[in-house]
Design an enzyme around this catalytic site. Sequence first.
Site, mmCIF file in Angstrom:
data_model
loop_
_atom_site.group_PDB
_atom_site.id
_atom_site.type_symbol
_atom_site.label_atom_id
_atom_site.label_comp_id
_atom_site.label_asym_id
_atom_site.label_seq_id
_atom_site.Cartn_x
_atom_site.Cartn_y
_atom_site.Cartn_z
ATOM 1 N N HIS A 285 1.955 0.786 -13.031
ATOM 2 C CA HIS A 285 2.754 -0.401 -13.315
ATOM 3 C C HIS A 285 4.230 -0.011 -13.312
ATOM 4 O O HIS A 285 4.593 1.026 -13.870
ATOM 5 C CB HIS A 285 2.368 -0.993 -14.672
ATOM 6 C CG HIS A 285 3.124 -2.245 -14.980
ATOM 7 N ND1 HIS A 285 2.847 -3.444 -14.353
ATOM 8 C CD2 HIS A 285 4.177 -2.480 -15.800
ATOM 9 C CE1 HIS A 285 3.694 -4.364 -14.796
ATOM 10 N NE2 HIS A 285 4.516 -3.802 -15.675
ATOM 11 N N ASP B 154 -7.880 -1.312 -19.317
ATOM 12 C CA ASP B 154 -8.809 -1.955 -20.244
ATOM 13 C C ASP B 154 -8.769 -3.459 -19.973
ATOM 14 O O ASP B 154 -8.232 -3.888 -18.943
ATOM 15 C CB ASP B 154 -8.508 -1.582 -21.702
ATOM 16 C CG ASP B 154 -7.158 -2.103 -22.174
ATOM 17 O OD1 ASP B 154 -6.532 -2.923 -21.464
ATOM 18 O OD2 ASP B 154 -6.718 -1.689 -23.271
ATOM 19 N N GLY C 216 0.778 -1.238 0.000
ATOM 20 C CA GLY C 216 0.000 0.000 0.000
ATOM 21 C C GLY C 216 0.805 1.281 0.000
ATOM 22 O O GLY C 216 0.301 2.328 0.421
ATOM 23 N N ASP D 123 -2.133 -4.589 -18.074
ATOM 24 C CA ASP D 123 -1.155 -3.495 -18.154
ATOM 25 C C ASP D 123 -1.099 -2.919 -19.568
ATOM 26 O O ASP D 123 -0.033 -2.808 -20.179
ATOM 27 C CB ASP D 123 0.241 -3.993 -17.714
ATOM 28 C CG ASP D 123 0.233 -4.511 -16.292
ATOM 29 O OD1 ASP D 123 -0.512 -3.971 -15.462
ATOM 30 O OD2 ASP D 123 0.968 -5.486 -16.001
ATOM 31 N N ARG E 236 -4.904 -8.423 -9.219
ATOM 32 C CA ARG E 236 -5.850 -9.235 -9.986
ATOM 33 C C ARG E 236 -6.247 -8.497 -11.250
ATOM 34 O O ARG E 236 -6.283 -7.271 -11.271
ATOM 35 C CB ARG E 236 -7.124 -9.506 -9.175
ATOM 36 C CG ARG E 236 -6.902 -10.525 -8.106
ATOM 37 C CD ARG E 236 -8.170 -10.835 -7.349
ATOM 38 N NE ARG E 236 -7.833 -11.743 -6.286
ATOM 39 C CZ ARG E 236 -7.694 -13.050 -6.439
ATOM 40 N NH1 ARG E 236 -7.924 -13.622 -7.609
ATOM 41 N NH2 ARG E 236 -7.345 -13.806 -5.419
HETATM 42 C C1 GAR Z 1 3.991 -1.224 -7.141
HETATM 43 O O1 GAR Z 1 5.338 -1.232 -7.558
HETATM 44 C C2 GAR Z 1 3.061 -1.255 -8.346
HETATM 45 O O2 GAR Z 1 3.559 -0.516 -9.442
HETATM 46 C C3 GAR Z 1 3.044 -2.727 -8.652
HETATM 47 O O3 GAR Z 1 2.972 -3.356 -7.396
HETATM 48 C C4 GAR Z 1 3.633 -2.538 -6.430
HETATM 49 C C5 GAR Z 1 2.683 -2.318 -5.288
HETATM 50 O O4 GAR Z 1 3.322 -1.634 -4.237
HETATM 51 N N1 GAR Z 1 1.925 -3.057 -9.495
HETATM 52 C C6 GAR Z 1 1.989 -3.955 -10.484
HETATM 53 O O5 GAR Z 1 2.977 -4.607 -10.738
HETATM 54 C C7 GAR Z 1 0.705 -4.083 -11.312
HETATM 55 N N2 GAR Z 1 0.925 -4.799 -12.512
HETATM 56 P P1 GAR Z 1 2.488 -0.836 -3.155
HETATM 57 O O6 GAR Z 1 1.438 -1.820 -2.601
HETATM 58 O O7 GAR Z 1 3.485 -0.447 -2.118
HETATM 59 O O8 GAR Z 1 1.836 0.337 -3.829
#
Ligand code: GAR
Length: 207
Positions: A114, A146, A17, A150, A96
């Site tokens: 992402h 969409d 988070g 990603d 998800r």
């Molecule tokens: C972040 O680096 C986000 O960009 C990635 O997960 C991490 C979550 O960190 N998301 C993805 O890879 C989505 N494809 P966080 O919970 O500390 O924000």
Amino acid sequence: MTAEKAPRLGILVSGRGSNMEAILQAAALGRLGATPVLVVSDNPQAPALAKAAQRGVAIAVVRRRDYASASEFERALVAELKGAGVDLVALAGFMRVLGREFLAAFPGRVLNIHPSLLPSFPGLHAQRQALEYGVRVSGCTVHFVDEQVDHGPIVLQAAVPVLPADTEETLSARILAEEHRIYPEAIRLVAEGRVRVEGRRVWILDR
Ligand code: GAR
């Protein structure tokens, strides 16, 4: 600023988070242009939930395994968000893939972050993929969601150099700092109605 009411933001999380915190911090400083009203996690153990509650934002848990199908799960997510009056959704480490059912409920109103310069390295472990591929520059992308992973139209990106001594951890940390900067900014642009989407192109008005 427009005279319109600030959108009510719902944030979907699965884990740590830190992007959610950056968004809530921007809101607390009056820099988000949207009002975070609900944080929903598919994972009851997500550290993000306690962090959101600490900041006084309502939280909810919707577990995939409590529903027979992906579309029932999505309907439950939509019900939570609509019940809180949400009209803009930010995925912040929500691990998800959301489908038609969910996206139809918030058309053009779901954003994701992402940790790569899309369209390079979609999917899991984007930072590891970038290191293993040997790119000199990676970064992060905020895009509309969409039905493909990603993939949707890109709102903002930030580039981050890949250094010779980088490990997955050090590169991830440098990219994360940029994530925390551009995600609240992208939300503000969308919330203030300053974003127009034409096909894959996103036009930012009055910058
Ligand atoms: C972040 O680096 C986000 O960009 C990635 O997960 C991490 C979550 O960190 N998301 C993805 O890879 C989505 N494809 P966080 O919970 O500390 O924000």
